[in-house]
Design an enzyme around this catalytic site. Sequence first.
Site, PDB file in Angstrom:
ATOM      1  N   PHE A 139     -19.572   5.459  56.549  1.00  0.00           N
ATOM      2  CA  PHE A 139     -18.854   4.188  56.540  1.00  0.00           C
ATOM      3  C   PHE A 139     -17.942   4.164  55.329  1.00  0.00           C
ATOM      4  O   PHE A 139     -18.401   4.324  54.200  1.00  0.00           O
ATOM      5  CB  PHE A 139     -19.801   2.980  56.496  1.00  0.00           C
ATOM      6  CG  PHE A 139     -19.056   1.681  56.623  1.00  0.00           C
ATOM      7  CD1 PHE A 139     -18.700   1.191  57.876  1.00  0.00           C
ATOM      8  CD2 PHE A 139     -18.645   0.979  55.499  1.00  0.00           C
ATOM      9  CE1 PHE A 139     -17.966   0.009  57.998  1.00  0.00           C
ATOM     10  CE2 PHE A 139     -17.914  -0.200  55.614  1.00  0.00           C
ATOM     11  CZ  PHE A 139     -17.571  -0.679  56.867  1.00  0.00           C
ATOM     12  N   ASP A 224     -17.551   8.602  47.999  1.00  0.00           N
ATOM     13  CA  ASP A 224     -17.497   7.165  48.246  1.00  0.00           C
ATOM     14  C   ASP A 224     -18.781   6.586  47.669  1.00  0.00           C
ATOM     15  O   ASP A 224     -19.850   6.702  48.263  1.00  0.00           O
ATOM     16  CB  ASP A 224     -17.390   6.884  49.753  1.00  0.00           C
ATOM     17  CG  ASP A 224     -17.364   5.387  50.066  1.00  0.00           C
ATOM     18  OD1 ASP A 224     -17.746   4.583  49.185  1.00  0.00           O
ATOM     19  OD2 ASP A 224     -16.973   5.031  51.193  1.00  0.00           O
ATOM     20  N   LYS A 253     -18.348  -2.727  45.586  1.00  0.00           N
ATOM     21  CA  LYS A 253     -19.457  -3.691  45.728  1.00  0.00           C
ATOM     22  C   LYS A 253     -20.011  -4.314  44.430  1.00  0.00           C
ATOM     23  O   LYS A 253     -19.755  -5.470  44.144  1.00  0.00           O
ATOM     24  CB  LYS A 253     -20.562  -3.075  46.571  1.00  0.00           C
ATOM     25  CG  LYS A 253     -20.143  -2.994  48.055  1.00  0.00           C
ATOM     26  CD  LYS A 253     -21.290  -2.637  48.951  1.00  0.00           C
ATOM     27  CE  LYS A 253     -20.975  -2.885  50.416  1.00  0.00           C
ATOM     28  NZ  LYS A 253     -20.211  -1.821  51.076  1.00  0.00           N
TER      29      LYS A 253
HETATM   30  C1  LIG Z   1     -19.084  -1.565  51.914  1.00  0.00           C
HETATM   31  C2  LIG Z   1     -18.577  -0.174  51.922  1.00  0.00           C
HETATM   32  C3  LIG Z   1     -17.206   0.103  52.045  1.00  0.00           C
HETATM   33  C4  LIG Z   1     -16.180  -0.963  52.315  1.00  0.00           C
HETATM   34  O1  LIG Z   1     -16.091  -1.900  51.278  1.00  0.00           O
HETATM   35  P1  LIG Z   1     -15.322  -3.284  51.537  1.00  0.00           P
HETATM   36  O2  LIG Z   1     -15.344  -3.939  50.195  1.00  0.00           O
HETATM   37  O3  LIG Z   1     -16.088  -4.039  52.588  1.00  0.00           O
HETATM   38  O4  LIG Z   1     -13.959  -2.956  51.989  1.00  0.00           O
HETATM   39  C5  LIG Z   1     -16.803   1.420  51.958  1.00  0.00           C
HETATM   40  N1  LIG Z   1     -17.685   2.415  51.773  1.00  0.00           N
HETATM   41  C6  LIG Z   1     -19.007   2.187  51.636  1.00  0.00           C
HETATM   42  C7  LIG Z   1     -19.936   3.326  51.409  1.00  0.00           C
HETATM   43  C8  LIG Z   1     -19.497   0.887  51.725  1.00  0.00           C
HETATM   44  O5  LIG Z   1     -20.801   0.667  51.641  1.00  0.00           O
END
Ligand SMILES: *Cc1c(COP(=O)(O)O)cnc(C)c1O
Length: 400
Positions: A139, A224, A253
């Site tokens: 994700f 990420d 986050k």
């Molecule tokens: C939450 C998340 C995102 C996206 O972040 P947003 O602030 O919702 O755009 C991207 N990568 C990972 C691993 C995430 O957990």
Amino acid sequence: MKNEQLVARGKAVLTPNYKQAPLALVRGAGSRVWDADGGEYLDCICGIAVNALGHCHPALVEALEAQGRELWHVSNLFFNPRAVELAEALLEGSLFAKRVFFCNSGAEANEAMLKLARKYQADLGRPERNEIVACVNSFHGRTMFALACTGQPKYHHGFEPLVPGVRHVPYGDLAALEQALGPRTAAFIVEPIQGEAGVMPAPAGYLAAARELTRKAGALLCFDEVQTGVGRTGRMWAHEWDGVAPDLLSAAKALANGFPMGALLASEEVGAHLTPGSHASTFGGNALGCAVALATLKVMRGGVLEASRAVSARLVERLEALRSTGRVAGVRGRGMLQGVLLQGVSAGEVVEGARDRGLLVNAIGDAVIRFAPALTLTAAEADLAAERLGAAIQAAPARG
Ligand SMILES: *Cc1c(COP(=O)(O)O)cnc(C)c1O
């Protein structure tokens, strides 16, 4: 009663893209939140791994209020001291990073990371190196490039055509990665723990091997760490557990504990390619967000990270003990990011039952309960969380 009214009003005016619990939360303090009818909850999801220091931490409230009286936003036409200080704080102790780009969300941080990977290769005179290798079940966010890299087709539906040049390999599969990397690869993007896949940690040695394979292939390694970064796993960055340095890293986050903030961390060599005019964000590095993020890092480094490791170990121990119900198949994750694997009951129903018992967690798919509590969770709160989850699991109807 107030809950019910707020939920009805919300449903009438907000777009219906979220599956929202029938609760309106109105106040928070530490790991507790209260709904509009006065109901109290132990918050073990914390805005999806965002409020790493809990709700309304006094030092963060202080930083926000002080900055709010001084300066909010000047854009990147100018420097502002908070952005400079925050970049310095983020680079402190980094295994690789020498440059920071600020934005406002995880998707944006990934968008910047992916764009920079392509630009780096193009600047080196090899524009054909524009492919991104990403993982199945990953994700990376909802903007178009991040979405294309997200390895969950259900999120793609209706939004095609996707950004071209992305291919997916099974997470943890080194042979597949080696095969996918080639003369057309710009970068490999990977999460140290796949949060949205149901809290799937990378197999031991995977990140280190990915580092070697990408280096050999002339591709960049992008972590990420939007979910795993900023203390979530008990260290500032999850990759520190493996001692593996990427070329680029995305964070968001927990970065400003709930104030919207994202950041891209880059090595000197790669970061230098984000040249004047090539990329930008109007709000990026705004003084309010940076002030809160700066206070967040300071509090975290003041003993919170270490303390969170002991409490997370206890939480895992208590969650593991729920195996005795016969309905928990295992617990996986690191630090304050844990997935409880259920069997014979539905995760959605367990989440509802937990909520009724004063515990907030979330379901990933139908078999995993995610815990992403504050790093400041106390041992007593960890015990209480496991107790409430256990009761909800026991009470859940058996799945036919
Ligand atoms: C939450 C998340 C995102 C996206 O972040 P947003 O602030 O919702 O755009 C991207 N990568 C990972 C691993 C995430 O957990």
